[in-house]
Design a protein around this motif. Sequence first.
Motif, PDB file in Angstrom:
ATOM      1  N   CYS A 136      48.023 -34.664  -5.697  1.00 38.85           N
ATOM      2  CA  CYS A 136      49.068 -35.455  -6.366  1.00 38.85           C
ATOM      3  C   CYS A 136      49.219 -36.815  -5.707  1.00 38.85           C
ATOM      4  O   CYS A 136      49.342 -37.842  -6.402  1.00 38.85           O
ATOM      5  N   LEU A 137      49.201 -36.872  -4.371  1.00 38.45           N
ATOM      6  CA  LEU A 137      49.320 -38.152  -3.676  1.00 38.45           C
ATOM      7  C   LEU A 137      48.026 -38.958  -3.754  1.00 38.45           C
ATOM      8  O   LEU A 137      48.055 -40.191  -3.583  1.00 38.45           O
ATOM      9  N   SER A 138      46.906 -38.300  -3.989  1.00 39.89           N
ATOM     10  CA  SER A 138      45.628 -39.017  -4.073  1.00 39.89           C
ATOM     11  C   SER A 138      45.479 -39.748  -5.400  1.00 39.89           C
ATOM     12  O   SER A 138      44.789 -40.783  -5.467  1.00 39.89           O
ATOM     13  N   THR A 139      46.110 -39.253  -6.448  1.00 43.89           N
ATOM     14  CA  THR A 139      45.999 -39.883  -7.782  1.00 43.89           C
ATOM     15  C   THR A 139      47.388 -40.186  -8.341  1.00 43.89           C
ATOM     16  O   THR A 139      47.833 -39.549  -9.316  1.00 43.89           O
ATOM     17  N   PRO A 140      48.140 -41.116  -7.750  1.00 44.93           N
ATOM     18  CA  PRO A 140      49.485 -41.409  -8.256  1.00 44.93           C
ATOM     19  C   PRO A 140      49.424 -42.242  -9.537  1.00 44.93           C
ATOM     20  O   PRO A 140      48.548 -43.092  -9.714  1.00 44.93           O
ATOM     21  N   ASN A 141      50.360 -41.980 -10.432  1.00 45.04           N
ATOM     22  CA  ASN A 141      50.480 -42.736 -11.677  1.00 45.04           C
ATOM     23  C   ASN A 141      51.954 -43.077 -11.846  1.00 45.04           C
ATOM     24  O   ASN A 141      52.793 -42.202 -12.017  1.00 45.04           O
ATOM     25  N   MET A 142      52.272 -44.407 -11.782  1.00 43.52           N
ATOM     26  CA  MET A 142      53.668 -44.824 -11.803  1.00 43.52           C
ATOM     27  C   MET A 142      54.285 -44.734 -13.197  1.00 43.52           C
ATOM     28  O   MET A 142      55.510 -44.678 -13.313  1.00 43.52           O
ATOM     29  N   GLU A 143      53.462 -44.747 -14.229  1.00 42.31           N
ATOM     30  CA  GLU A 143      54.005 -44.812 -15.586  1.00 42.31           C
ATOM     31  C   GLU A 143      54.205 -43.446 -16.225  1.00 42.31           C
ATOM     32  O   GLU A 143      55.116 -43.268 -17.027  1.00 42.31           O
ATOM     33  N   THR A 144      53.351 -42.488 -15.912  1.00 41.62           N
ATOM     34  CA  THR A 144      53.446 -41.165 -16.533  1.00 41.62           C
ATOM     35  C   THR A 144      53.106 -40.101 -15.498  1.00 41.62           C
ATOM     36  O   THR A 144      52.629 -40.399 -14.394  1.00 41.62           O
ATOM     37  N   VAL A 145      53.327 -38.866 -15.885  1.00 43.32           N
ATOM     38  CA  VAL A 145      53.050 -37.728 -14.989  1.00 43.32           C
ATOM     39  C   VAL A 145      51.602 -37.291 -15.208  1.00 43.32           C
ATOM     40  O   VAL A 145      51.231 -36.867 -16.309  1.00 43.32           O
ATOM     41  N   ALA A 146      50.801 -37.403 -14.164  1.00 45.58           N
ATOM     42  CA  ALA A 146      49.395 -37.024 -14.249  1.00 45.58           C
ATOM     43  C   ALA A 146      49.247 -35.501 -14.153  1.00 45.58           C
ATOM     44  O   ALA A 146      50.204 -34.754 -13.937  1.00 45.58           O
ATOM     45  N   PHE A 147      47.990 -35.033 -14.312  1.00 42.27           N
ATOM     46  CA  PHE A 147      47.729 -33.577 -14.328  1.00 42.27           C
ATOM     47  C   PHE A 147      48.053 -32.936 -12.990  1.00 42.27           C
ATOM     48  O   PHE A 147      48.753 -31.917 -12.918  1.00 42.27           O
ATOM     49  N   TRP A 148      47.542 -33.555 -11.904  1.00 41.69           N
ATOM     50  CA  TRP A 148      47.766 -32.943 -10.595  1.00 41.69           C
ATOM     51  C   TRP A 148      49.216 -33.054 -10.159  1.00 41.69           C
ATOM     52  O   TRP A 148      49.716 -32.203  -9.413  1.00 41.69           O
ATOM     53  N   GLU A 149      49.899 -34.090 -10.598  1.00 47.58           N
ATOM     54  CA  GLU A 149      51.329 -34.169 -10.298  1.00 47.58           C
ATOM     55  C   GLU A 149      52.091 -33.066 -11.033  1.00 47.58           C
ATOM     56  O   GLU A 149      53.027 -32.474 -10.488  1.00 47.58           O
ATOM     57  N   MET A 150      51.677 -32.775 -12.258  1.00 46.71           N
ATOM     58  CA  MET A 150      52.309 -31.689 -13.004  1.00 46.71           C
ATOM     59  C   MET A 150      52.051 -30.333 -12.325  1.00 46.71           C
ATOM     60  O   MET A 150      52.961 -29.494 -12.218  1.00 46.71           O
ATOM     61  N   MET A 151      50.823 -30.137 -11.852  1.00 52.45           N
ATOM     62  CA  MET A 151      50.522 -28.883 -11.140  1.00 52.45           C
ATOM     63  C   MET A 151      51.347 -28.771  -9.851  1.00 52.45           C
ATOM     64  O   MET A 151      51.845 -27.692  -9.509  1.00 52.45           O
ATOM     65  N   PHE A 152      51.482 -29.900  -9.170  1.00 52.82           N
ATOM     66  CA  PHE A 152      52.302 -29.870  -7.955  1.00 52.82           C
ATOM     67  C   PHE A 152      53.756 -29.565  -8.286  1.00 52.82           C
ATOM     68  O   PHE A 152      54.418 -28.806  -7.555  1.00 52.82           O
ATOM     69  N   LEU A 153      54.256 -30.125  -9.353  1.00 50.68           N
ATOM     70  CA  LEU A 153      55.649 -29.848  -9.733  1.00 50.68           C
ATOM     71  C   LEU A 153      55.855 -28.372 -10.065  1.00 50.68           C
ATOM     72  O   LEU A 153      56.878 -27.779  -9.711  1.00 50.68           O
ATOM     73  N   ILE A 154      54.865 -27.753 -10.720  1.00 49.54           N
ATOM     74  CA  ILE A 154      54.991 -26.333 -11.069  1.00 49.54           C
ATOM     75  C   ILE A 154      54.984 -25.471  -9.812  1.00 49.54           C
ATOM     76  O   ILE A 154      55.843 -24.588  -9.630  1.00 49.54           O
ATOM     77  N   PHE A 155      54.035 -25.707  -8.915  1.00 43.58           N
ATOM     78  CA  PHE A 155      53.961 -24.899  -7.692  1.00 43.58           C
ATOM     79  C   PHE A 155      55.157 -25.159  -6.778  1.00 43.58           C
ATOM     80  O   PHE A 155      55.653 -24.228  -6.120  1.00 43.58           O
ATOM     81  N   ALA A 156      55.628 -26.411  -6.716  1.00 47.42           N
ATOM     82  CA  ALA A 156      56.792 -26.708  -5.883  1.00 47.42           C
ATOM     83  C   ALA A 156      58.051 -26.060  -6.458  1.00 47.42           C
ATOM     84  O   ALA A 156      58.898 -25.554  -5.707  1.00 47.42           O
TER      85      ALA A 156
END
Length: 733
Positions: free
Chosen positions: A250-270
């Motif tokens: 999630c930190l390796s591929t940040p996207n300021m405008e929208t929620v990326a795939f890995w950020e979504m996966m991190f949100l689910i696991f967190a």
Amino acid sequence: MDPEDSSPLLAPSPELLSAVKVFPLIISIKNEVMTRLDSALSWEQLTASDINFAVVRPIVFKYAKLKNMSSVYACLVVRSYFLNAAEEELAYAGLMLSRASLCEILAMKLLGTFATNHIHLVAVLTTVWNPLAGASHQIIDDVCQLLGSQDDDINSPQSALEMAIATEAKQLISSPVTQKVVNDIYSGRIIFSIASNRSMLADNYKPRAIEVYDVRNAPFLDHYRLRVPRYGAILEFLNFVMLLVTFVLCLSTPNMETVAFWEMMFLIFAAAFALEEYTATMEHGWIIYIANMWNAFDAAFLGVFFIYLGFRIRGLVSGDAYYSETAFDVLACAACILFPRLAFFTVSNNVVILSLRVMIKQFVFFIGIAAICFSGLLFTLWTLGKERWTVKSIAWLMVQIWFGNTYLSFGQAASFHPLFGPILMTCFAALSNTLLLTILISILSNTVARIDANATQEYLFQFAITTIEGFKSDALFSYQPPFNILAFLLLKPASYIISPRALHSLNVFLIRLTSFPTLVVIALYERYFTVGQRIRKTGKDAAQSLFQSLPRHIKNMPFVEAIVGSTSNDLYEAIFDVEHDHADADIFQDADSIDERPQLRSYNSAREDPPPSPRVFPGSPRSRSRVRALSINTSHRMSGDMTDAQALLTAVEPAPNVRSPLGRLWARLPSANDAKADATLRKVETILDELKGAPVNQLREEMKELQERQARIENLLLMLTRGMRNETMDSTI
């Protein structure tokens, strides 16, 4: 076959456990401890032999007769009362702490009374007890009024293990009896279920009695094995690895405008991780949860995660990239918690890690106290130099000085005030670098020494906490993240609609569906690991047989002995492995004849059963006492058979001078008294030899004649005295 239907093995019935009176026992133990102990004593003094026999044992015998399975729990409840009293009544803190320690000792002793039955021992430690069980309705109403709550709010039972953790009864937890139960629970050899009263999703349809787990009678997909702490620790580690991987991506591929795939996966696991931690706090309470230091790391990560989530939602809603950048910056700080937490999973109970955990706790406390103390200096410097300095810049300057950069204190001192500035900064530099840091180092050094001295006890205490946390009865713990979110969204609304039986069936179906690969691996491991162990054991026996067939000079080679081991150990083990039920019978066969003392016997009896010659050395006090006894007995039995005297002489004849080396070392040297005793003994022998030839019947007649003469003399004297009395009376008249 449903595993709940299996019959328990000598387990106490639920009716028996529900009928146990806990409240009267708590009050009785409290009064007993307050009566028996009225002085402050240390743990060593309380465990001394005099206090044990005078104070501890009478109390243990008194309450052991009740056979109340809640006695250990009651002692720990009373211990919590005295610990709270020690914090409130500082004048009697020493006495209250001593009474709390006595309660822990009583709990250990009473727990040992249940150790003969392992199932009952597990029930004593794991059964949840209500402290108000057995109390009258008036007492329950009074408790509700004091707490300002309803009857449902005070229904929060706990087990003896949970009370031991809450009161930090480390001696009780580290005892072998308790650790035996903890190890069995951790490995899954003992299975039971606890009714959930504070769970988010309770499934109490079929409570299971305490029993020994038998894999042959269990179903192949046994969903209850997911609650075994041993398997739960492995699954927790894997889940944490998945959380860490999604965090890095999630930190390796940040996207300021929208929620990326890995950020979504991190949100689910967190979110699943947060739900699991919150369920743990609901299940065992905050005190049990925070007792494990690693849960503090998890709570800190959740704090960082929620701050990130707030900034991220604000940035996505408003479209401002500043909040999104701030959110990722805050989330990056969580790496300082997640990466060490992964390492602590593998070495969580190491001595260094345990010392580090306590040192971090004391360091944070010490820094907090120092910050409060120096806040006055911060306000003073800001007041003196607020035209040039801000609060933030002054605080940063003080932090640099605190960690050793004392040059800044002398260089910037005059900028605050030409007179007071140098004085204040010099005092601050002296206190921070010389006094306070020295005190901090001393505190941390003492902490390491104390933890190192009690490393085993601390390790077992943390192991018990991990085991109790792993064996949870909430239904959500059977689901692995992120499936626990799905189970919560489905089963929580259904619990208000469907019946408990239908809820239980649905819960079992979802657990087996979502954890199917895990259940298959556990089933194969438990069923076929024993076969592998048997193969290894057979190979070991074959290797041992091959080693025994080697020549003696090869087996005794130092290199071979270092690899295989010494054969003497095998000999010692073989001695105790053979049948030896009557091996000690020969030792005591002749014990009666060996310990037999000399007795008066006739010559015939002496010939039939000759007594052994006692080892009495001439001149010893024992030999002199026997000589006196012989002379007295001989004077009273001259009229008897003279063969008895001969038998006596044979019985007391000195033994041959056969002595061991220690006997020769400690033997007393001959003295004048010894020679005199020998002469007396020879004189007695001579007299007895002379008496042997005397006619016995003649002696009897002479003694009879002497007795008759004595009787006639006594009669004559009596007549003379009577005549004298009559003459005196006549003269008087």
